[in-house]
Design an enzyme around this catalytic site. Structure first.
Site, PDB file in Angstrom:
ATOM      1  N   VAL A  79       0.666  -1.247  -0.181  1.00 20.16           N
ATOM      2  CA  VAL A  79       0.045  -0.116  -0.101  1.00 20.16           C
ATOM      3  C   VAL A  79       0.856   1.179   0.109  1.00 20.16           C
ATOM      4  O   VAL A  79       2.001   1.085   0.608  1.00 20.16           O
ATOM      5  CB  VAL A  79      -1.012  -0.031   1.287  1.00 20.16           C
ATOM      6  CG1 VAL A  79      -1.812   1.393   1.511  1.00 20.16           C
ATOM      7  CG2 VAL A  79      -1.899  -1.278   1.235  1.00 20.16           C
ATOM      8  N   ARG A  86      -5.184   2.572   7.045  1.00 20.22           N
ATOM      9  CA  ARG A  86      -6.557   2.863   6.656  1.00 20.22           C
ATOM     10  C   ARG A  86      -7.448   1.478   6.219  1.00 20.22           C
ATOM     11  O   ARG A  86      -8.502   1.474   5.656  1.00 20.22           O
ATOM     12  CB  ARG A  86      -6.721   3.649   5.409  1.00 20.22           C
ATOM     13  CG  ARG A  86      -6.252   5.412   5.822  1.00 20.22           C
ATOM     14  CD  ARG A  86      -6.529   6.011   4.818  1.00 20.22           C
ATOM     15  NE  ARG A  86      -5.797   7.398   4.792  1.00 20.22           N
ATOM     16  CZ  ARG A  86      -5.940   8.412   4.214  1.00 20.22           C
ATOM     17  NH1 ARG A  86      -7.134   8.591   3.459  1.00 20.22           N
ATOM     18  NH2 ARG A  86      -5.567   9.612   4.510  1.00 20.22           N
ATOM     19  N   GLY A  87      -6.781   0.244   6.452  1.00 17.00           N
ATOM     20  CA  GLY A  87      -7.548  -0.757   6.249  1.00 17.00           C
ATOM     21  C   GLY A  87      -7.501  -1.616   4.773  1.00 17.00           C
ATOM     22  O   GLY A  87      -7.920  -2.327   4.506  1.00 17.00           O
ATOM     23  N   GLY A  89      -4.591  -2.556   3.122  1.00 17.84           N
ATOM     24  CA  GLY A  89      -3.928  -3.914   3.118  1.00 17.84           C
ATOM     25  C   GLY A  89      -4.650  -4.976   3.599  1.00 17.84           C
ATOM     26  O   GLY A  89      -4.739  -6.102   2.869  1.00 17.84           O
ATOM     27  N   ARG A  90      -5.403  -4.904   4.789  1.00 21.36           N
ATOM     28  CA  ARG A  90      -6.273  -5.967   5.273  1.00 21.36           C
ATOM     29  C   ARG A  90      -7.412  -6.220   4.058  1.00 21.36           C
ATOM     30  O   ARG A  90      -7.642  -7.414   4.130  1.00 21.36           O
ATOM     31  CB  ARG A  90      -7.019  -5.499   6.626  1.00 21.36           C
ATOM     32  CG  ARG A  90      -7.553  -6.716   7.123  1.00 21.36           C
ATOM     33  CD  ARG A  90      -8.463  -6.223   8.407  1.00 21.36           C
ATOM     34  NE  ARG A  90      -7.761  -5.910   9.502  1.00 21.36           N
ATOM     35  CZ  ARG A  90      -6.902  -6.224  10.384  1.00 21.36           C
ATOM     36  NH1 ARG A  90      -6.841  -7.651  10.409  1.00 21.36           N
ATOM     37  NH2 ARG A  90      -6.118  -5.566  11.520  1.00 21.36           N
ATOM     38  N   GLU A 111       5.940 -15.043   3.132  1.00 19.20           N
ATOM     39  CA  GLU A 111       7.112 -14.913   3.668  1.00 19.20           C
ATOM     40  C   GLU A 111       7.090 -13.447   4.099  1.00 19.20           C
ATOM     41  O   GLU A 111       6.689 -12.655   3.410  1.00 19.20           O
ATOM     42  CB  GLU A 111       8.479 -15.145   3.044  1.00 19.20           C
ATOM     43  CG  GLU A 111       9.056 -16.408   3.096  1.00 19.20           C
ATOM     44  CD  GLU A 111       8.236 -17.365   1.904  1.00 19.20           C
ATOM     45  OE1 GLU A 111       7.707 -17.013   1.040  1.00 19.20           O
ATOM     46  OE2 GLU A 111       8.386 -18.373   2.102  1.00 19.20           O
ATOM     47  N   ASN A 116       9.634  -6.260   9.813  1.00 23.70           N
ATOM     48  CA  ASN A 116       8.292  -6.013   9.501  1.00 23.70           C
ATOM     49  C   ASN A 116       7.319  -6.007  10.270  1.00 23.70           C
ATOM     50  O   ASN A 116       6.391  -6.694  10.010  1.00 23.70           O
ATOM     51  CB  ASN A 116       7.966  -6.429   7.944  1.00 23.70           C
ATOM     52  CG  ASN A 116       7.069  -5.646   7.215  1.00 23.70           C
ATOM     53  OD1 ASN A 116       6.357  -4.677   7.918  1.00 23.70           O
ATOM     54  ND2 ASN A 116       7.187  -5.762   5.890  1.00 23.70           N
ATOM     55  N   TYR A 123      -0.752 -10.073   9.489  1.00 25.83           N
ATOM     56  CA  TYR A 123      -0.895 -11.362   8.985  1.00 25.83           C
ATOM     57  C   TYR A 123      -1.235 -12.090  10.547  1.00 25.83           C
ATOM     58  O   TYR A 123      -2.338 -13.079  10.096  1.00 25.83           O
ATOM     59  CB  TYR A 123       0.519 -11.879   8.485  1.00 25.83           C
ATOM     60  CG  TYR A 123       0.885 -11.233   7.288  1.00 25.83           C
ATOM     61  CD1 TYR A 123      -0.017 -11.090   6.349  1.00 25.83           C
ATOM     62  CD2 TYR A 123       2.289 -10.956   6.930  1.00 25.83           C
ATOM     63  CE1 TYR A 123       0.210 -10.481   4.963  1.00 25.83           C
ATOM     64  CE2 TYR A 123       2.707 -10.210   5.634  1.00 25.83           C
ATOM     65  CZ  TYR A 123       1.654  -9.993   4.872  1.00 25.83           C
ATOM     66  OH  TYR A 123       1.956  -9.603   3.716  1.00 25.83           O
TER      67      TYR A 123
HETATM   68  C1  COA Z   1       1.798  -4.045   5.208  1.00 23.93           C
HETATM   69  C2  COA Z   1       0.891  -3.294   4.544  1.00 23.93           C
HETATM   70  C3  COA Z   1       0.589  -3.838   3.382  1.00 23.93           C
HETATM   71  C4  COA Z   1      -0.310  -2.917   5.342  1.00 23.93           C
HETATM   72  O1  COA Z   1      -1.308  -2.431   4.596  1.00 23.93           O
HETATM   73  P1  COA Z   1      -2.038  -1.044   5.441  1.00 23.93           P
HETATM   74  O2  COA Z   1      -3.035  -0.676   4.614  1.00 23.93           O
HETATM   75  O3  COA Z   1      -1.046  -0.120   6.150  1.00 23.93           O
HETATM   76  O4  COA Z   1      -2.767  -1.922   6.776  1.00 23.93           O
HETATM   77  P2  COA Z   1      -4.222  -2.062   7.758  1.00 23.93           P
HETATM   78  O5  COA Z   1      -4.493  -0.510   7.616  1.00 23.93           O
HETATM   79  O6  COA Z   1      -5.081  -2.941   6.470  1.00 23.93           O
HETATM   80  O7  COA Z   1      -3.733  -2.699   8.753  1.00 23.93           O
HETATM   81  C5  COA Z   1      -4.049  -3.826   9.047  1.00 23.93           C
HETATM   82  C6  COA Z   1      -3.464  -4.197  10.305  1.00 23.93           C
HETATM   83  O8  COA Z   1      -2.106  -4.121  10.125  1.00 23.93           O
HETATM   84  C7  COA Z   1      -1.112  -3.979  11.310  1.00 23.93           C
HETATM   85  N1  COA Z   1      -0.369  -2.669  11.068  1.00 23.93           N
HETATM   86  C8  COA Z   1      -0.256  -2.246   9.873  1.00 23.93           C
HETATM   87  N2  COA Z   1       0.741  -1.226   9.875  1.00 23.93           N
HETATM   88  C9  COA Z   1       1.372  -1.223  11.277  1.00 23.93           C
HETATM   89  C10 COA Z   1       2.490  -0.681  12.017  1.00 23.93           C
HETATM   90  N3  COA Z   1       3.031   0.444  11.395  1.00 23.93           N
HETATM   91  N4  COA Z   1       2.695  -1.031  13.128  1.00 23.93           N
HETATM   92  C11 COA Z   1       1.980  -1.926  13.724  1.00 23.93           C
HETATM   93  N5  COA Z   1       0.777  -2.663  13.145  1.00 23.93           N
HETATM   94  C12 COA Z   1       0.429  -2.321  12.041  1.00 23.93           C
HETATM   95  C13 COA Z   1      -2.325  -3.691  12.602  1.00 23.93           C
HETATM   96  O9  COA Z   1      -2.559  -4.631  12.968  1.00 23.93           O
HETATM   97  C14 COA Z   1      -3.508  -3.321  11.613  1.00 23.93           C
HETATM   98  O10 COA Z   1      -4.576  -3.390  12.316  1.00 23.93           O
HETATM   99  P3  COA Z   1      -5.648  -2.336  13.054  1.00 23.93           P
HETATM  100  O11 COA Z   1      -5.639  -1.068  12.125  1.00 23.93           O
HETATM  101  O12 COA Z   1      -6.855  -2.842  13.367  1.00 23.93           O
HETATM  102  O13 COA Z   1      -4.726  -2.177  14.258  1.00 23.93           O
HETATM  103  C15 COA Z   1       1.631  -1.988   4.524  1.00 23.93           C
HETATM  104  O14 COA Z   1       2.277  -1.703   5.557  1.00 23.93           O
HETATM  105  C16 COA Z   1       2.630  -1.804   3.343  1.00 23.93           C
HETATM  106  O15 COA Z   1       2.485  -1.655   2.045  1.00 23.93           O
HETATM  107  N6  COA Z   1       4.059  -2.118   3.817  1.00 23.93           N
HETATM  108  C17 COA Z   1       5.196  -1.923   2.682  1.00 23.93           C
HETATM  109  C18 COA Z   1       5.082  -3.048   1.910  1.00 23.93           C
HETATM  110  C19 COA Z   1       5.286  -4.319   2.771  1.00 23.93           C
HETATM  111  O16 COA Z   1       6.204  -4.474   3.667  1.00 23.93           O
HETATM  112  N7  COA Z   1       4.182  -5.466   2.607  1.00 23.93           N
HETATM  113  C20 COA Z   1       4.396  -6.782   3.198  1.00 23.93           C
HETATM  114  C21 COA Z   1       5.082  -7.443   2.506  1.00 23.93           C
HETATM  115  S1  COA Z   1       5.333  -9.413   3.284  1.00 23.93           S
END
Ligand code: COA
Length: 158
Positions: A79, A86-87, A89-90, A111, A116, A123
């Site tokens: 994302v 903002r939900g 990724g979920r 993986e 991270n 996850y």
């Molecule tokens: C991982 C990623 C896809 C999550 O996307 P996102 O849209 O920010 O995640 P969401 O808003 O849906 O959050 C879902 C949950 O993730 C967890 N989470 C997300 N970011 C977090 C942070 N910085 N610290 C702790 N928990 C976090 C929380 O449990 C959160 O749930 P909550 O909002 O109810 O507390 C995003 O951070 C990203 O793109 N990261 C860079 C790429 C990456 O590392 N991808 C994963 C590769 S395996």
């Protein structure tokens, strides 16, 4: 547009070749070792499940998953940093897992970099548990001192 908040709604849809420039832009600002255009092209060519998330008609996220022999592998979930938390990724993860069920997968694998914490929290909250550690699985950042990083292997039943 959301009728209550008047905010643009995030829409999930299949990735197309025409999305690749936008997908790469998000990929490059979200990862220290981003995938190349060729990797995304290969994923589309072999018909992996490839999604984009659009916000106000702009691609702000993507997810890629392979499904074969009753198993799915989440290969990429990303994302744009401006829209983290903002939900999105979920939602993309849940959509990918729903598609995997449709494709008759019964187990999901992925993986994730051991450092991270945000992604690992996501996850775990979606039912994935750690099943192993892969040492030196990921390239380091593109600096002189590019030490490779361990990955946690995670899985869940579908
Ligand atoms: C991982 C990623 C896809 C999550 O996307 P996102 O849209 O920010 O995640 P969401 O808003 O849906 O959050 C879902 C949950 O993730 C967890 N989470 C997300 N970011 C977090 C942070 N910085 N610290 C702790 N928990 C976090 C929380 O449990 C959160 O749930 P909550 O909002 O109810 O507390 C995003 O951070 C990203 O793109 N990261 C860079 C790429 C990456 O590392 N991808 C994963 C590769 S395996």
């Amino acid at each position: 547009m959301d009728a209550v908040t008047q905010q643009p709604i995030v829409v999930l849809r299949g990735m197309q070749e025409a999305d690749l420039a936008a997908v790469l832009a998000v990929e490059r600002c979200a990862y220290t070792a981003p995938w190349s255009e060729g990797i995304f092209r290969d994923c589309l060519r072999v018909r992996y499940r490839c999604l984009v998330a659009e916000y106000a008609d702009v691609v702000v996220g993507h997810g890629v998953m392979s499904v074969a022999a009753g198993e799915c592998h989440i290969l990429n979930l990303c994302v744009h940093p401006d829209l983290h938390g903002r939900g999105i990724g979920r939602r993309m993860l849940r959509r990918l897992l729903a598609l995997a069920r449709q494709d008759e997968a019964d187990t999901a694998f992925l993986e994730v970099r051991a450092s991270n914490a945000g992604a690992i929290a996501l996850y775990q909250s979606e039912g994935f548990i750690e099943i192993g550690l892969r040492r030196g699985y990921y390239p380091g950042p593109h600096t002189k001192n590019r030490r490779r990083e361990d990955a946690l292997a995670m899985a869940r039943a579908l």
